[in-house]
Design an enzyme around this catalytic site. Structure first.
Site, PDB file in Angstrom:
ATOM      1  N   ARG A  85       0.854  -1.198   0.000  1.00 56.09           N
ATOM      2  CA  ARG A  85       0.000   0.000   0.000  1.00 56.09           C
ATOM      3  C   ARG A  85       0.887   1.245   0.000  1.00 56.09           C
ATOM      4  O   ARG A  85       0.623   2.220  -0.674  1.00 56.09           O
ATOM      5  CB  ARG A  85      -0.968   0.003   1.190  1.00 56.09           C
ATOM      6  CG  ARG A  85      -1.742   1.318   1.326  1.00 56.09           C
ATOM      7  CD  ARG A  85      -3.053   1.208   2.113  1.00 56.09           C
ATOM      8  NE  ARG A  85      -3.010   0.321   3.236  1.00 56.09           N
ATOM      9  CZ  ARG A  85      -2.374   0.568   4.403  1.00 56.09           C
ATOM     10  NH1 ARG A  85      -1.743   1.708   4.584  1.00 56.09           N
ATOM     11  NH2 ARG A  85      -2.375  -0.327   5.366  1.00 56.09           N
ATOM     12  N   TYR A  90     -16.355  16.867 -15.460  1.00 51.48           N
ATOM     13  CA  TYR A  90     -16.642  15.441 -15.572  1.00 51.48           C
ATOM     14  C   TYR A  90     -17.702  15.086 -14.514  1.00 51.48           C
ATOM     15  O   TYR A  90     -17.575  15.488 -13.349  1.00 51.48           O
ATOM     16  CB  TYR A  90     -15.349  14.657 -15.332  1.00 51.48           C
ATOM     17  CG  TYR A  90     -15.554  13.174 -15.273  1.00 51.48           C
ATOM     18  CD1 TYR A  90     -15.878  12.466 -16.428  1.00 51.48           C
ATOM     19  CD2 TYR A  90     -15.455  12.475 -14.082  1.00 51.48           C
ATOM     20  CE1 TYR A  90     -16.085  11.096 -16.374  1.00 51.48           C
ATOM     21  CE2 TYR A  90     -15.662  11.106 -14.026  1.00 51.48           C
ATOM     22  CZ  TYR A  90     -15.976  10.429 -15.174  1.00 51.48           C
ATOM     23  OH  TYR A  90     -16.192   9.080 -15.134  1.00 51.48           O
ATOM     24  N   ASP A 149      -7.310  18.950 -14.254  1.00 47.89           N
ATOM     25  CA  ASP A 149      -7.582  17.601 -14.746  1.00 47.89           C
ATOM     26  C   ASP A 149      -7.215  17.593 -16.228  1.00 47.89           C
ATOM     27  O   ASP A 149      -7.889  18.210 -17.050  1.00 47.89           O
ATOM     28  CB  ASP A 149      -9.074  17.273 -14.529  1.00 47.89           C
ATOM     29  CG  ASP A 149      -9.439  15.872 -14.988  1.00 47.89           C
ATOM     30  OD1 ASP A 149      -8.730  15.308 -15.845  1.00 47.89           O
ATOM     31  OD2 ASP A 149     -10.462  15.340 -14.506  1.00 47.89           O
ATOM     32  N   LYS A 208      -8.103   6.551 -19.383  1.00 45.70           N
ATOM     33  CA  LYS A 208      -8.411   7.092 -20.703  1.00 45.70           C
ATOM     34  C   LYS A 208      -7.187   7.031 -21.628  1.00 45.70           C
ATOM     35  O   LYS A 208      -6.700   5.956 -21.888  1.00 45.70           O
ATOM     36  CB  LYS A 208      -8.980   8.494 -20.539  1.00 45.70           C
ATOM     37  CG  LYS A 208     -10.013   8.623 -19.386  1.00 45.70           C
ATOM     38  CD  LYS A 208     -11.283   7.838 -19.642  1.00 45.70           C
ATOM     39  CE  LYS A 208     -12.184   7.720 -18.408  1.00 45.70           C
ATOM     40  NZ  LYS A 208     -12.552   8.982 -17.777  1.00 45.70           N
TER      41      LYS A 208
END
Ligand code: PLP
Length: 380
Positions: A46, A98, A170, A195
């Site tokens: 982690r 978004y 973004d 994406k």
């Protein structure tokens, strides 16, 4: 080193343990320590994993940034950036976000006492008026999704700097190949690597890049504390996608310019939104802050909602699907799909009509894509 070389080499030196040329998938949760307090830089996955480290270094390099962090999704990346804030802080965000980001801001983060004002980022007065004494961050997306409106990153960064407010961008729609917000004054860049960066519609992921060490250390601490990290295989898939980012983006751009021009000249089309068209109101800004126009187009078909739905279901190559940025072409209906979380009156206020369709233009043959849209449009 230039972009396409960095995409293939940064963070991806031959494996020190075995000489493996390609970064191995370190599918391990833990690491055997040499002695108490002594290890090879990893103790628990982690906190850190070598496959993830490779991806994080590569992401940083592609954005011309110093530090990169990888996450389990774009939304996880956004959440991690927002955890820089405290209860009582305020954020100014662009009004054409978004849908998932809007939902996270309005329906989740407001529970923690963070407040948001959504403004048109092309209007400096609106931005200045929205800034309050407790405003700690400006959040922008450019081009916006799905209307492809641009925002002048350098200009907003000047406003942010003058008021000592962080600017987060973004950059999912452009990918670092066509736009580098850090070089234009942004403090933080966020990606949905799902994406263009991953590029093959086979993995969900997110990334955060900054050159500010203090912000990096804080976000690295919250990355470990919140734990929304990607698994090693997902990091490996994303890195594999990154290797071809440069050539894919060139093809997306070329195909999208051709498709946008085809739509522009089609008698059944009402309006085309694409920053690479001279008819785009911010074409000059597009040429100034981007080195290409990307693969995303949105358009309105004459005849409203019914015609739009017909076209969206009549394409054969363009799959009716959410998401974007993969090698295959997709068509979507934002009002009922990606942006359904935004109330209708909010959508209409920013110009997102029920008839709007969105294309993610892939890298198939240009002529096949145009023929597919042509036959779909013949149905209305
Ligand atoms: C998809 C997307 C996100 C969210 O990313 P996920 O990987 O789906 O969590 C954020 N911003 C933009 C612009 C996106 O397209």
């Amino acid at each position: 080193m230039h972009f396409s070389t960095r995409a293939i080499h940064v963070g991806q030196e031959a494996d020190t343990a075995t000489g493996a040329t390609i970064v191995p998938i370190y599918q391990t949760s833990t690491y055997t320590q040499e002695e108490i307090g002594k290890n090879k830089g990893y103790d628990y996955s982690r906190a850190g994993n070598p496959t993830r480290t490779a991806l994080e270094k590569c992401l940083a390099s592609l954005e011309d940034g110093k530090f990169g962090l990888a996450f389990a999704s774009g939304c996880a990346a956004t959440t991690n950036v927002m955890s820089l804030l405290r209860s009582g802080d305020h954020v100014v965000a662009c009004d054409d976000l978004y849908g998932g980001t809007y939902r996270l801001f309005e329906q989740v983060l407001t529970r923690f006492g963070i407040t948001f004002t959504f403004v048109d980022m092309n209007n400096n007065d609106a931005i200045n008026n929205a800034i309050q004494s407790n405003t700690k961050m400006i959040w922008i997306e450019t081009p916006t999704n799905p209307l492809l409106k641009l925002c002048d990153i350098a200009e907003v960064s000047t406003i942010a700097k003058s008021k000592k407010i962080l600017l987060a961008v973004d950059n999912t729609f452009m990918s670092p190949y066509f736009q580098k917000p850090l070089n234009l004054g942004a403090d933080i860049v966020v990606h949905s690597t799902t994406k263009y960066i991953g590029g093959h519609s086979d993995v969900i992921g997110g990334g955060v890049i900054t050159s500010n060490e203090e912000l990096y250390l804080d976000m690295k601490f919250t990355q470990k504390s919140i734990g929304a990290v990607p698994g090693p295989f997902d990091c490996w898939l994303t890195l594999r996608g990154i290797k071809t980012l440069a050539i894919r983006m060139k093809e997306h751009n070329k195909n999208a310019i051709a498709v946008a021009n085809f739509l522009l000249n089609h008698p059944k089309i009402e309006k085309v939104n694409y920053p690479g068209l001279e008819s785009h109101p911010q074409y000059e800004l597009a040429k100034k802050q981007m080195t290409g126009f990307g693969g995303m187009i949105s358009f309105e078909v004459k005849g409203g909602l019914e015609s739009g739905k017909k076209v969206a279901t009549a394409t054969k190559l363009f799959a009716l699907a959410e998401s974007l940025g993969g090698v295959e072409s997709l068509i979507g209906h934002p009002a009922t799909m990606t942006h359904a979380a935004i109330p209708r009156e909010e959508r209409l206020k920013v110009g997102l009509k029920d008839s709007l369709l969105r294309l993610s233009v892939g890298i198939e043959d240009q002529e096949d894509l145009i023929n597919d849209l042509d036959q779909a449009l013949s149905n209305v």
